[in-house]
Design a protein around this motif. Sequence first.
Motif, PDB file in Angstrom:
ATOM      1  N   MET A   1     -44.839  -5.562  28.372  1.00 41.35           N
ATOM      2  CA  MET A   1     -44.338  -6.532  27.418  1.00 41.35           C
ATOM      3  C   MET A   1     -43.121  -5.945  26.710  1.00 41.35           C
ATOM      4  O   MET A   1     -43.198  -4.866  26.130  1.00 41.35           O
ATOM      5  CB  MET A   1     -45.436  -6.838  26.403  1.00 41.35           C
ATOM      6  CG  MET A   1     -44.983  -7.715  25.291  1.00 41.35           C
ATOM      7  SD  MET A   1     -46.370  -8.007  24.185  1.00 41.35           S
ATOM      8  CE  MET A   1     -45.533  -8.938  22.963  1.00 41.35           C
ATOM      9  N   PRO A   2     -41.985  -6.624  26.763  1.00 41.08           N
ATOM     10  CA  PRO A   2     -40.786  -6.065  26.130  1.00 41.08           C
ATOM     11  C   PRO A   2     -40.917  -6.030  24.604  1.00 41.08           C
ATOM     12  O   PRO A   2     -41.585  -6.860  24.001  1.00 41.08           O
ATOM     13  CB  PRO A   2     -39.670  -7.015  26.550  1.00 41.08           C
ATOM     14  CG  PRO A   2     -40.296  -8.162  27.235  1.00 41.08           C
ATOM     15  CD  PRO A   2     -41.746  -7.870  27.437  1.00 41.08           C
ATOM     16  N   LEU A   3     -40.269  -5.030  24.044  1.00 44.78           N
ATOM     17  CA  LEU A   3     -40.206  -4.943  22.590  1.00 44.78           C
ATOM     18  C   LEU A   3     -39.250  -6.007  22.066  1.00 44.78           C
ATOM     19  O   LEU A   3     -38.329  -6.430  22.767  1.00 44.78           O
ATOM     20  CB  LEU A   3     -39.707  -3.563  22.166  1.00 44.78           C
ATOM     21  CG  LEU A   3     -40.584  -2.378  22.533  1.00 44.78           C
ATOM     22  CD1 LEU A   3     -39.888  -1.080  22.153  1.00 44.78           C
ATOM     23  CD2 LEU A   3     -41.928  -2.476  21.860  1.00 44.78           C
ATOM     24  N   MET A   4     -39.454  -6.389  20.830  1.00 41.11           N
ATOM     25  CA  MET A   4     -38.592  -7.383  20.186  1.00 41.11           C
ATOM     26  C   MET A   4     -37.706  -6.673  19.169  1.00 41.11           C
ATOM     27  O   MET A   4     -38.055  -5.622  18.632  1.00 41.11           O
ATOM     28  CB  MET A   4     -39.436  -8.449  19.482  1.00 41.11           C
ATOM     29  CG  MET A   4     -40.403  -9.179  20.418  1.00 41.11           C
ATOM     30  SD  MET A   4     -39.601  -9.995  21.803  1.00 41.11           S
ATOM     31  CE  MET A   4     -38.689 -11.244  20.950  1.00 41.11           C
ATOM     32  N   ARG A   5     -36.571  -7.282  18.880  1.00 37.68           N
ATOM     33  CA  ARG A   5     -35.593  -6.721  17.957  1.00 37.68           C
ATOM     34  C   ARG A   5     -36.196  -6.520  16.573  1.00 37.68           C
ATOM     35  O   ARG A   5     -36.910  -7.350  16.042  1.00 37.68           O
ATOM     36  CB  ARG A   5     -34.398  -7.665  17.870  1.00 37.68           C
ATOM     37  CG  ARG A   5     -33.316  -7.172  16.930  1.00 37.68           C
ATOM     38  CD  ARG A   5     -32.068  -7.971  17.102  1.00 37.68           C
ATOM     39  NE  ARG A   5     -31.426  -7.510  18.331  1.00 37.68           N
ATOM     40  CZ  ARG A   5     -30.278  -7.980  18.793  1.00 37.68           C
ATOM     41  NH1 ARG A   5     -29.654  -8.941  18.159  1.00 37.68           N
ATOM     42  NH2 ARG A   5     -29.765  -7.502  19.908  1.00 37.68           N
ATOM     43  N   GLY A   6     -35.853  -5.382  15.982  1.00 40.97           N
ATOM     44  CA  GLY A   6     -36.276  -5.060  14.628  1.00 40.97           C
ATOM     45  C   GLY A   6     -35.082  -4.914  13.709  1.00 40.97           C
ATOM     46  O   GLY A   6     -34.136  -5.698  13.774  1.00 40.97           O
ATOM     47  N   ARG A   7     -35.107  -3.869  12.902  1.00 42.14           N
ATOM     48  CA  ARG A   7     -34.059  -3.664  11.906  1.00 42.14           C
ATOM     49  C   ARG A   7     -33.148  -2.502  12.281  1.00 42.14           C
ATOM     50  O   ARG A   7     -33.570  -1.558  12.940  1.00 42.14           O
ATOM     51  CB  ARG A   7     -34.680  -3.338  10.543  1.00 42.14           C
ATOM     52  CG  ARG A   7     -35.490  -4.442   9.941  1.00 42.14           C
ATOM     53  CD  ARG A   7     -36.043  -4.131   8.555  1.00 42.14           C
ATOM     54  NE  ARG A   7     -36.517  -2.766   8.374  1.00 42.14           N
ATOM     55  CZ  ARG A   7     -36.033  -1.913   7.462  1.00 42.14           C
ATOM     56  NH1 ARG A   7     -35.088  -2.272   6.645  1.00 42.14           N
ATOM     57  NH2 ARG A   7     -36.530  -0.692   7.358  1.00 42.14           N
ATOM     58  N   ILE A   8     -31.926  -2.572  11.800  1.00 42.28           N
ATOM     59  CA  ILE A   8     -30.985  -1.461  11.889  1.00 42.28           C
ATOM     60  C   ILE A   8     -31.215  -0.580  10.671  1.00 42.28           C
ATOM     61  O   ILE A   8     -31.201  -1.072   9.543  1.00 42.28           O
ATOM     62  CB  ILE A   8     -29.528  -1.979  11.908  1.00 42.28           C
ATOM     63  CG1 ILE A   8     -29.255  -2.738  13.197  1.00 42.28           C
ATOM     64  CG2 ILE A   8     -28.551  -0.819  11.725  1.00 42.28           C
ATOM     65  CD1 ILE A   8     -27.878  -3.390  13.238  1.00 42.28           C
ATOM     66  N   MET A  22     -37.929  -1.534  16.445  1.00 50.55           N
ATOM     67  CA  MET A  22     -38.231  -2.672  17.303  1.00 50.55           C
ATOM     68  C   MET A  22     -39.674  -3.051  17.010  1.00 50.55           C
ATOM     69  O   MET A  22     -40.390  -2.305  16.330  1.00 50.55           O
ATOM     70  CB  MET A  22     -37.986  -2.316  18.768  1.00 50.55           C
ATOM     71  CG  MET A  22     -36.500  -2.035  19.019  1.00 50.55           C
ATOM     72  SD  MET A  22     -36.045  -1.963  20.745  1.00 50.55           S
ATOM     73  CE  MET A  22     -36.153  -3.663  21.208  1.00 50.55           C
ATOM     74  N   MET A  23     -40.087  -4.194  17.508  1.00 48.76           N
ATOM     75  CA  MET A  23     -41.425  -4.695  17.216  1.00 48.76           C
ATOM     76  C   MET A  23     -42.239  -4.827  18.498  1.00 48.76           C
ATOM     77  O   MET A  23     -41.739  -5.295  19.516  1.00 48.76           O
ATOM     78  CB  MET A  23     -41.353  -6.056  16.533  1.00 48.76           C
ATOM     79  CG  MET A  23     -40.569  -6.074  15.232  1.00 48.76           C
ATOM     80  SD  MET A  23     -41.272  -5.062  13.934  1.00 48.76           S
ATOM     81  CE  MET A  23     -42.822  -5.901  13.657  1.00 48.76           C
ATOM     82  N   HIS A  24     -43.502  -4.395  18.424  1.00 51.55           N
ATOM     83  CA  HIS A  24     -44.474  -4.616  19.493  1.00 51.55           C
ATOM     84  C   HIS A  24     -45.608  -5.377  18.843  1.00 51.55           C
ATOM     85  O   HIS A  24     -46.401  -4.799  18.097  1.00 51.55           O
ATOM     86  CB  HIS A  24     -44.948  -3.288  20.078  1.00 51.55           C
ATOM     87  CG  HIS A  24     -45.910  -3.457  21.188  1.00 51.55           C
ATOM     88  ND1 HIS A  24     -47.256  -3.221  21.047  1.00 51.55           N
ATOM     89  CD2 HIS A  24     -45.730  -3.862  22.468  1.00 51.55           C
ATOM     90  CE1 HIS A  24     -47.859  -3.457  22.192  1.00 51.55           C
ATOM     91  NE2 HIS A  24     -46.952  -3.850  23.073  1.00 51.55           N
ATOM     92  N   ASP A  25     -45.658  -6.672  19.102  1.00 52.06           N
ATOM     93  CA  ASP A  25     -46.538  -7.566  18.353  1.00 52.06           C
ATOM     94  C   ASP A  25     -46.174  -7.427  16.870  1.00 52.06           C
ATOM     95  O   ASP A  25     -45.037  -7.594  16.515  1.00 52.06           O
ATOM     96  CB  ASP A  25     -48.018  -7.292  18.642  1.00 52.06           C
ATOM     97  CG  ASP A  25     -48.389  -7.591  20.092  1.00 52.06           C
ATOM     98  OD1 ASP A  25     -47.829  -8.547  20.664  1.00 52.06           O
ATOM     99  OD2 ASP A  25     -49.228  -6.876  20.651  1.00 52.06           O
ATOM    100  N   VAL A  66     -32.951  -0.514  26.876  1.00 54.63           N
ATOM    101  CA  VAL A  66     -33.348   0.846  27.264  1.00 54.63           C
ATOM    102  C   VAL A  66     -34.605   1.264  26.496  1.00 54.63           C
ATOM    103  O   VAL A  66     -35.554   1.795  27.084  1.00 54.63           O
ATOM    104  CB  VAL A  66     -32.197   1.854  27.020  1.00 54.63           C
ATOM    105  CG1 VAL A  66     -32.672   3.287  27.217  1.00 54.63           C
ATOM    106  CG2 VAL A  66     -31.016   1.549  27.931  1.00 54.63           C
ATOM    107  N   ALA A  67     -34.641   1.018  25.193  1.00 51.39           N
ATOM    108  CA  ALA A  67     -35.809   1.370  24.385  1.00 51.39           C
ATOM    109  C   ALA A  67     -37.052   0.642  24.887  1.00 51.39           C
ATOM    110  O   ALA A  67     -38.130   1.240  25.006  1.00 51.39           O
ATOM    111  CB  ALA A  67     -35.558   1.040  22.913  1.00 51.39           C
ATOM    112  N   SER A  68     -36.903  -0.625  25.193  1.00 54.11           N
ATOM    113  CA  SER A  68     -38.031  -1.410  25.688  1.00 54.11           C
ATOM    114  C   SER A  68     -38.510  -0.886  27.040  1.00 54.11           C
ATOM    115  O   SER A  68     -39.715  -0.788  27.290  1.00 54.11           O
ATOM    116  CB  SER A  68     -37.642  -2.882  25.791  1.00 54.11           C
ATOM    117  OG  SER A  68     -38.753  -3.675  26.109  1.00 54.11           O
ATOM    118  N   ASP A  69     -37.569  -0.523  27.913  1.00 48.93           N
ATOM    119  CA  ASP A  69     -37.936   0.048  29.212  1.00 48.93           C
ATOM    120  C   ASP A  69     -38.706   1.358  29.045  1.00 48.93           C
ATOM    121  O   ASP A  69     -39.706   1.595  29.732  1.00 48.93           O
ATOM    122  CB  ASP A  69     -36.697   0.286  30.075  1.00 48.93           C
ATOM    123  CG  ASP A  69     -36.049  -0.997  30.571  1.00 48.93           C
ATOM    124  OD1 ASP A  69     -36.667  -2.080  30.445  1.00 48.93           O
ATOM    125  OD2 ASP A  69     -34.901  -0.925  31.064  1.00 48.93           O
TER     126      ASP A  69
END
Length: 92
Positions: A1-8, A22-25, A66-69
């Motif tokens: 499951m790909p990660l979702m965008r979070g905060r800078i 990034m967000m995982h759930d 890349v982070a999600s991978d």
Amino acid sequence: MPLMRGRILGYDADRMTFEFTMMHDARIVDCEISSTAMDDLAGEKGVRTNEREAQFRRLRDTIERVASDIFDQRSMSPVETIRIFSKHVRNR
């Protein structure tokens, strides 16, 4: 499951890394990319500290992919930080 965008979070000049989440759930995943890896992605060198956030924003989609991978390839513990180095961005 790909990660979702979070905060800078911003650039840490002492560690020479750009930090973001990034967000995982509902879980926040801490991430960072080395300045060398960002330079490799951008095909440039010698980016000034005050220009790192703009560089990250330009490369954000690729960096987050890349982070999600990396997250998907490993069984990451809830407290482990995803660290992106040049070896992770070669041939992208």
